[in-house]
Design an enzyme around this catalytic site. Structure first.
Site, PDB file in Angstrom:
ATOM      1  N   ILE A  89       1.999   2.322  32.741  1.00 39.89           N
ATOM      2  CA  ILE A  89       1.104   1.584  33.642  1.00 39.89           C
ATOM      3  C   ILE A  89       0.243   0.629  32.829  1.00 39.89           C
ATOM      4  O   ILE A  89       0.075  -0.548  33.184  1.00 39.89           O
ATOM      5  CB  ILE A  89       0.218   2.551  34.442  1.00 39.89           C
ATOM      6  CG1 ILE A  89       1.064   3.398  35.396  1.00 39.89           C
ATOM      7  CG2 ILE A  89      -0.842   1.779  35.240  1.00 39.89           C
ATOM      8  CD1 ILE A  89       0.279   4.501  36.091  1.00 39.89           C
ATOM      9  N   MET A 108      -6.650  -2.811  33.743  1.00 40.92           N
ATOM     10  CA  MET A 108      -6.823  -3.867  34.750  1.00 40.92           C
ATOM     11  C   MET A 108      -7.442  -3.333  36.049  1.00 40.92           C
ATOM     12  O   MET A 108      -6.858  -3.428  37.136  1.00 40.92           O
ATOM     13  CB  MET A 108      -5.483  -4.555  35.029  1.00 40.92           C
ATOM     14  CG  MET A 108      -4.897  -5.250  33.825  1.00 40.92           C
ATOM     15  SD  MET A 108      -5.911  -6.637  33.240  1.00 40.92           S
ATOM     16  CE  MET A 108      -5.237  -7.991  34.206  1.00 40.92           C
ATOM     17  N   GLN A 153       2.281  -2.418  31.686  1.00 38.49           N
ATOM     18  CA  GLN A 153       2.552  -3.332  32.789  1.00 38.49           C
ATOM     19  C   GLN A 153       1.299  -4.116  33.170  1.00 38.49           C
ATOM     20  O   GLN A 153       1.361  -5.299  33.481  1.00 38.49           O
ATOM     21  CB  GLN A 153       3.072  -2.555  33.998  1.00 38.49           C
ATOM     22  CG  GLN A 153       3.185  -3.367  35.277  1.00 38.49           C
ATOM     23  CD  GLN A 153       4.162  -4.530  35.167  1.00 38.49           C
ATOM     24  OE1 GLN A 153       5.082  -4.489  34.361  1.00 38.49           O
ATOM     25  NE2 GLN A 153       3.958  -5.559  35.971  1.00 38.49           N
ATOM     26  N   GLU A 154       0.154  -3.445  33.106  1.00 39.76           N
ATOM     27  CA  GLU A 154      -1.093  -4.087  33.523  1.00 39.76           C
ATOM     28  C   GLU A 154      -1.613  -5.088  32.499  1.00 39.76           C
ATOM     29  O   GLU A 154      -2.065  -6.173  32.861  1.00 39.76           O
ATOM     30  CB  GLU A 154      -2.160  -3.013  33.782  1.00 39.76           C
ATOM     31  CG  GLU A 154      -1.899  -2.136  34.989  1.00 39.76           C
ATOM     32  CD  GLU A 154      -2.187  -2.848  36.313  1.00 39.76           C
ATOM     33  OE1 GLU A 154      -2.385  -2.155  37.300  1.00 39.76           O
ATOM     34  OE2 GLU A 154      -2.208  -4.097  36.364  1.00 39.76           O
ATOM     35  N   SER A 155      -1.588  -4.728  31.229  1.00 41.65           N
ATOM     36  CA  SER A 155      -2.281  -5.560  30.240  1.00 41.65           C
ATOM     37  C   SER A 155      -1.507  -5.793  28.953  1.00 41.65           C
ATOM     38  O   SER A 155      -2.026  -6.455  28.053  1.00 41.65           O
ATOM     39  CB  SER A 155      -3.609  -4.898  29.873  1.00 41.65           C
ATOM     40  OG  SER A 155      -3.374  -3.700  29.136  1.00 41.65           O
TER      41      SER A 155
END
Length: 495
Positions: free
Chosen positions: A316, A338, A319-321
């Site tokens: 996660i 994020m 994927q976010e940052s």
């Protein structure tokens, strides 16, 4: 009553007859006792199936939960079907392994064995559990070879003293201009890594090894098969006593029939990572080694606190940052996980750019999304729906589930929800949704990407375990006894 007197000769005759009878009975008892139990009976009596194998990626290795591996799972299932423990000993030298089986030092051998490399030994092979081919791999910067003739003047790596060397010996007679470089004391993964790094242009490896490691070495590309399919099978000492061999035949037929063999094969070899290009996989692998370690401890600690899979939490975060602590999007979310201002405030995060606060806040929020789902939703559906909620919010997820049900789908199944979620970006659908418009395609892509990154992280983690297992096995004595199944809890294939 009159008692007749017996003559001395009659008494002697009776005594002689009784003596003969006693001798006959004694001899019969001795004959019964001297008949040895067959091999299967010996295994059942001892409560242990003794197997010799080779520590490695496709055979057996020490995982986080004990012994595991593809061949280990099959062997464990066979031992379980007999009601006995499994004891595996490691032998890195295939010739020594085959000799030990031939000499009946073990009940059986299992180490990716083929009849081709075992033809010099007096052995019996059970029904095959897998078919493999020998394949040519090449470095991606080269043109794709289409036949053996394209390798004229090229150097090709092979493993020394393997089935490959026998195949190569035959090819050299047909193509004398080919150059083969045997690698001593190596493994398939070593050849693949050398090609991936550009240290070698070509190598010959087994198809199952390529399938197992292909995502870890994306620059090593598959060219073509150089052999016909070869069966892999368990080896037994050749003997008139086929009791254990016959039991293995029945077991192998059973797991083929009931699908257990296909299931365990898929578990260990089919690692489909869709929609991740070679370039993306290489960038991710680089960042996994060079950027992620600084956040590893925090991810694991937060995952433990909120009862999560740390690899999923890390996926996660990527994927976010891309694991950047100061990341910021055009929508105003920021930090390593994020978080929006509202989410950060609800999770007790004061500074979204503080990576530790962000990681713990993200973990707490993901746990909240998981806990909000109905208890009846379990497994991957629960994870995927929670990921979608993490991305777009629980309200939008509920709208998507309501729409899914209205359209005739199952709101508890992610495969159905993902089909209808993108419709909520169209006015004819979001106008009737409680939470209005949403970028419906985004959570679908988010879930796909996170699950793909999770697979890669888990895969790299397993590769580290495999490499440690392989080299720790080599550092041990050439014949090292692994723990029995009294304590080890590995992949279990009970019938």
């Amino acid at each position: 009553m009159e008692i007749r007197k017996l003559s001395l000769s009659t008494i002697r005759s009776i005594i002689t007859s009784l003596s003969v009878l006693v001798l006959v009975i004694s001899a019969s008892a001795t004959l019964v006792r001297s008949t040895p139990p067959n091999v299967l009976e010996q295994v059942l009596a001892s409560g242990e199936l003794r197997v010799i194998s080779t520590n490695g990626a496709t055979t057996f290795y020490e995982g986080s939960d004990g012994l595991t591996g593809f061949e280990y799972s099959l062997l464990k299932g066979f031992a379980d079907s007999l009601g006995v423990n499994l004891a595996i000993e490691n032998q890195a030298d295939t010739r020594e392994l085959l000799h030990a089986v031939e000499q009946r030092q073990y009940h059986m051998g299992s180490a990716e064995l083929t009849a081709l490399e075992s033809q010099d030994y007096h052995l019996s092979f059970a029904k095959p559990y897998m078919q493999i081919t020998q394949q040519l791999v090449y470095n991606h910067r080269l043109g794709t070879p289409t036949s053996i003739k394209d390798l004229k003047g090229k150097e090709v790596l092979i493993l020394a003293d393997s089935a490959h060397s026998k195949r190569v010996a035959r090819l050299q007679k047909k193509f004398p201009n080919l150059t083969w470089r045997p690698i001593e004391n190596g493994q398939m993964i070593d050849l693949l890594e050398m090609v991936h790094k550009g240290e070698a242009d070509y190598a010959v490896i087994d198809s199952n090894a390529y399938e197992l490691h292909r995502y870890s070495y994306p620059r090593a590309k598959l060219a073509f098969d150089i052999s016909n399919p070869q069966p892999l099978a368990w080896a037994f000492p050749h003997s008139k006593d086929t009791s254990l061999f016959d039991a293995a035949q029945r077991y192998m037929a059973q797991i083929k029939r009931d699908g257990s063999l296909a299931q365990v094969t898929k578990h260990f070899f089919e690692r489909h990572i869709d929609e991740v290009t070679t370039g993306e996989a290489m960038v991710f692998a680089y960042r996994l080694q060079n950027r992620f370690p600084q956040w590893s401890d925090a991810m694991k600690s937060a995952a433990t606190e909120f009862d999560l899979d740390w690899q999923m939490l890390a996926a996660i975060g990527y994927q976010e940052s891309h694991w950047l602590a100061d990341a910021e999007s055009h929508t105003g979310v920021r930090g390593l996980m994020m978080l929006t201002k509202r989410t950060a405030r609800a999770m007790g995060v004061n500074n979204r750019e503080d990576p530790l606060q962000s990681i713990y806040g993200g973990a707490k929020y993901f746990r909240m999304m998981l806990d909000r789902l109905p208890e009846r939703i379990q497994g991957d559906d629960r994870l995927n729906l929670a990921l979608a909620a993490y991305n777009q919010g629980a309200g939008h997820l509920e709208d998507a589930r309501v729409l899914t049900q209205r359209m005739g789908g199952n709101p508890d199944k992610w495969e159905d929800v993902r089909k209808y979620m993108p419709l909520l970006s169209k006015s004819q659908y979001y106008s009737r949704a409680k939470h209005g418009y949403m970028r419906g395609w985004e959570p679908v892509q988010f879930v796909d990407n996170v699950r793909n990154y999770h697979k890669i992280i888990a895969w790299h983690e397993q590769q580290n375990e495999l490499r440690l297992a392989s080299y720790s096995g080599g550092a041990l004595s050439s014949l090292h006894k692994a723990p029995t199944e009294t304590a080890a809890q590995g992949e279990n294939l009970s019938l």
